[in-house]
Design a protein around this motif. Structure first.
Motif, short mmCIF file in Angstrom:
data_model
loop_
_atom_site.label_atom_id
_atom_site.label_comp_id
_atom_site.label_asym_id
_atom_site.label_seq_id
_atom_site.Cartn_x
_atom_site.Cartn_y
_atom_site.Cartn_z
N LEU A 1 -5.66 4.19 7.05
CA LEU A 1 -4.98 4.31 5.78
C LEU A 1 -4.20 5.98 6.27
O LEU A 1 -4.91 6.23 6.96
CB LEU A 1 -5.68 5.13 4.42
N GLU B 1 -0.40 9.15 -0.10
CA GLU B 1 -0.66 7.42 -1.26
C GLU B 1 -1.76 7.34 -1.17
O GLU B 1 -2.22 6.51 -1.82
CB GLU B 1 0.50 6.90 -1.61
N ALA B 2 -2.56 6.65 0.00
CA ALA B 2 -2.52 6.09 -0.17
C ALA B 2 -4.17 6.06 -0.15
O ALA B 2 -5.48 5.40 -0.49
CB ALA B 2 -3.04 5.78 1.93
N GLN C 1 -4.74 5.00 -4.13
CA GLN C 1 -4.69 3.48 -3.70
C GLN C 1 -5.99 3.06 -3.80
O GLN C 1 -6.72 2.69 -4.22
CB GLN C 1 -3.67 2.88 -2.98
N ALA C 2 -6.69 3.61 -2.67
CA ALA C 2 -8.35 3.66 -2.44
C ALA C 2 -8.95 4.37 -2.84
O ALA C 2 -9.85 3.30 -3.62
CB ALA C 2 -8.53 4.11 -0.81
N VAL D 1 -12.74 7.94 2.74
CA VAL D 1 -11.96 7.47 3.95
C VAL D 1 -12.07 8.01 5.09
O VAL D 1 -11.86 8.88 4.97
CB VAL D 1 -10.26 7.50 3.19
N TRP E 1 -1.75 0.02 0.64
CA TRP E 1 -1.49 1.10 -0.09
C TRP E 1 -0.47 1.47 -0.41
O TRP E 1 0.05 2.22 -1.25
CB TRP E 1 -2.19 2.09 0.55
N GLN E 2 0.71 0.83 -0.08
CA GLN E 2 2.11 0.88 -0.07
C GLN E 2 2.03 0.69 -1.25
O GLN E 2 4.01 0.92 -1.79
CB GLN E 2 2.68 0.09 0.88
N ARG E 3 1.56 -0.20 -1.95
CA ARG E 3 1.39 -0.85 -3.83
C ARG E 3 2.06 0.63 -4.13
O ARG E 3 3.11 0.52 -5.54
CB ARG E 3 0.15 -1.83 -4.07
N GLY E 4 1.68 1.97 -4.06
CA GLY E 4 1.09 3.22 -4.60
C GLY E 4 3.35 3.60 -4.71
O GLY E 4 3.31 4.37 -5.67
N CYS F 1 -0.86 -6.78 6.23
CA CYS F 1 -2.18 -6.51 5.54
C CYS F 1 -3.63 -6.99 5.74
O CYS F 1 -4.32 -6.76 5.36
CB CYS F 1 -1.62 -6.76 4.22
#
Length: 726
Positions: free
Chosen positions: A132, A136-137, A140-141, A149, A569-572, A590
């Motif tokens: 992370l 943005e990560a 998502q976390a 984190v 976390w790049q989904r965000g 991933c």
């Protein structure tokens, strides 16, 4: 555990988090006043070489810590293989019932699901191995239920502050302030695994970064000779491919890459320049010491972490004591001086600020210097009668522990001191014949058991022994695993190293064009963008996030819908509600390796996933039958053994260099990161039919243009296929 639940660890006074690899170090941490202690178990720990703990022993230690208002965090921060989900679940359940720690440190997404299923109610802390690295990560976390984190060690103070300001409520941050540094980014290092199955993601790293490498001169001559020999052998084996070069030498026709659009490798060029060697990738220790005070006002930063679960009680006691003084006595010059003196006695490596100070972007390596752990006690003398003698620079005490030589030297040896040796006195070293060192070999003090500390630990041990501990409890339940789905076939991806031109932009029915997303590639025409699968970088640093977000938004507006995220976390970076034509895949970085982790990815909206190429044959073939997502594989191409943000000192990029065993590597810079590659590509093309039969539906071929001087290696690029991921 949130800040409101833990007022003693507010941003104004973060906890001092100490490492413990055994009971003595645990007690040393308590004796020094640590606010929290982290440790590993016999399984699922990213420091498997440490002695680690059994559950009954750990339950007593945890009770003792809680009596002192100290917290205990257990590391279950390894990659979970396909057949290990139930075992990880049972261990988490036994921890919850028998040990009752305050938190679990985890790497694998599976543990977010398995730990809660197992009834664990403490904090879930995402390790640096979870990667992370940008704001943005953090969002998502938190959305996935993480409580803390652990930040990467490559961040500057400004970047840490930015992460703190972006951190959502309910999420805490932890950062390292002292201890060993890895050259490669955590969670992005496959060096040890690629070389022989001992994975850093599994806690088995053999530290290839600590070794001496060679480049140029004799090393290059050896590479060149090996290449010539291989060419000549190929000519003899297959004369029809022979040709005559400009200098009249018969060589093999350069074999083109099997993939469309991939350029042939040029013949090796003769070596130039002198040979240089060194520990190009062996880092100094991180030591923030007096700079740690700049972290005190960062929002959500509740923990100062000390690395060192393989260190002894001397190290733990001294480092914890020093940082408590620095935290609690800001502005006191006397306390500062005392703390610095204590840190010098801790027996770590020479210290570095790494990238902490942005105006001093230092590379924390000294290729020609000393990066061995411990305090240099002196060098060996060989007497006329053959005896090995050390005349130490300082007094040696009974139970001190010495290392003869440097860690990466195979023959290095460790031995205890059995009696007091005064400064400049004579200590005769008795070593096995196969470990006989030369005159001038350095000797390091790596652990000290001074009488005062031993007496202190004895008193703490007496307190521990009166605690009953809790007996082992059986766990009869099993975790709920997601339902498996079948993969539907897709076109192969060709992940190009260069921008496509002309017909190359059209792709084909059987092959989908893929590109690494970068400022240059993002400028591709809007008619081509929708036909490309866009691969996001494996690491995103804080200052890169806004630019990456803008690039993705532009491509999305132009109709691009195929994206491969190389961290969950790049989904965000994409819409919360994805349209039906969106095709978002979880990339191989991933590190997806089990059904529960893939279930988490499915819940995030991913349409499929590339599995970790680290897995061995048995695991790779088993996973499709368990997966709730369609699966793909990296089938061929240059897979990096690691990515680093620390730059290069002593070794030139785009030129081959050699390990002590003659293995060839090369380095290349992309953006702010160094990518390290082996001299031979990953190649599982011969296993394609077997993988397809197991249920894999799509594959990627990674194109990378290697240096012109890189010889073709005979070594097969099967990664862990024929081995075992340890």
């Amino acid at each position: 555990m949130s800040q409101t639940e833990n007022p003693s660890a507010s941003p104004r006074k973060p906890e001092i988090l100490a490492p413990a690899g055994d009971a003595s170090s645990f007690l040393a941490a308590l004796a020094a006043g640590a606010d929290a202690i982290y440790l590993g178990l016999k399984h699922f720990s990213a420091r498997m070489q440490a002695e680690n703990f059994g559950l009954t022993e750990l339950s007593r230690l945890t009770d003792l810590a809680h009596a002192e208002n100290a917290r205990v965090y257990v590391a279950m921060n390894t990659l979970v293989k396909p057949g290990e989900s139930a075992a990880a679940y049972r261990l988490a359940a036994r921890l919850a019932r028998q040990v009752r720690p305050d938190g679990l440190i985890i790497q694998d997404l599976a543990m977010l699901d398995l730990a809660r299923q197992a009834g664990f109610e403490g904090g879930l802390f995402l390790s640096t191995l979870a990667n992370l690295t940008h704001p943005e990560a953090l969002l998502q976390a938190r959305g996935l239920g993480a409580d803390r984190v652990i930040l990467p060690r490559e961040l500057s103070i400004d970047e840490i502050r930015r992460m703190g300001e972006a951190c959502p409520d309910g999420l805490d941050l932890e950062c390292f302030i002292h201890g060993a540094l890895c050259y490669c980014v955590s969670g992005r290092c496959y060096w040890s695994s690629y070389m022989g199955g001992k994975s850093g993601l599994r806690g088995r790293c053999v530290q290839p970064c600590r070794r001496i490498y060679r480049q140029g001169g004799a090393a290059a001559q050896a590479l060149f000779r090996n290449a010539e020999n291989e060419e000549q052998e190929a000519v003899r084996r297959d004369g029809k491919n022979a040709r005559t070069s400009r200098d009249g030498r018969s060589v093999r026709e350069a074999r083109p890459f099997e993939l469309e659009g991939k350029t042939a490798r040029r013949a090796p060029r003769p070596p130039r320049g002198k040979e240089h060697s060194g520990r190009f990738f062996s880092c100094l220790d991180l030591s923030l010491d007096v700079l740690a005070k700049t972290l005190l006002d960062i929002p959500h930063l509740v923990s100062w972490k000390i690395e060192g679960r393989k260190k002894g009680p001397h190290y733990v006691y001294h480092v914890v004591t020093a940082y408590r003084m620095l935290r609690d006595n800001v502005g006191d010059p006397k306390a500062r001086k005392t703390a610095e003196e204590i840190l010098e006695m801790a027996l770590g490596r020479p210290g570095s600020r790494a990238r902490f100070l942005p105006q001093k972007n230092n590379v924390p390596t000294t290729p020609d210097g000393q990066t061995s752990s411990g305090l240099l006690a002196g060098k060996i003398r060989v007497e006329p009668d053959g005896r090995l003698v050390l005349k130490p620079h300082f007094e040696l005490l009974p139970q001190d522990y010495l290392r003869v030589g440097v860690e990466d030297e195979r023959w290095h040896a460790t031995l205890p001191v059995t009696r007091r040796i005064p400064k400049a006195g004579s200590l005769i070293l008795r070593l096995p014949k196969h470990k006989t060192p030369k005159a001038g070999t350095p000797v390091f003090l790596i652990d000290r058991r001074e009488p005062e500390l031993m007496q202190l630990l004895k008193a703490w041990q007496a307190r521990l022994e009166v605690l009953p501990g809790r007996p082992s409890t059986a766990v009869d339940s099993a975790p709920r695993l997601p339902s498996a789905v079948k993969s539907r076939p897709r076109a192969d991806m060709l992940l190009r190293a260069t921008l496509p031109q002309g017909r190359e932009t059209r792709g084909s029915r059987n092959q989908l064009l893929a590109l690494w997303l970068s400022p240059r590639s993002a400028e591709i025409s809007r008619t081509v963008a929708p036909r490309v699968a866009w691969w996001l970088p494996p690491v995103v640093w804080p200052e890169e996030e806004d630019s990456l977000r803008r690039m993705i938004a532009r491509l999305w507006r132009d109709g691009a819908r195929h994206f491969v995220c190389n961290a969950p976390w790049q989904r965000g970076f994409f819409p919360a509600e994805l349209p039906e034509d969106a095709d978002l895949l979880a990339g191989p970085f991933c590190n997806a390796a089990n059904a529960p982790a893939l279930g988490v990815l499915a819940g995030m909206g991913f349409a499929g996933a590339f599995v970790s190429p680290e897995l061995a044959r048995e695991d790779l073939l088993a996973l499709p039958g368990q997966s709730p997502l369609p699966l793909g594989m990296v089938l061929s191409g240059f897979w990096p053994v690691g990515l680093s943000r620390f730059g290069l000192l002593g070794v030139k990029a785009n030129e081959p260099f050699m390990s002590p065993k003659g293995e060839v590597f090369w380095a290349r810079q992309y953006g702010g990161n160094i990518w390290l590659y082996p001299g031979w590509p990953l190649d599982l093309t011969a296993k394609r039919q077997e993988l397809t039969a197991a249920g894999y539906g799509f594959f990627v071929h990674i194109q990378e243009n290697p240096p012109a001087g890189l010889p073709e290696a005979r070594r097969q690029g099967l990664f862990n296929w024929d081995g075992a991921l340890l």
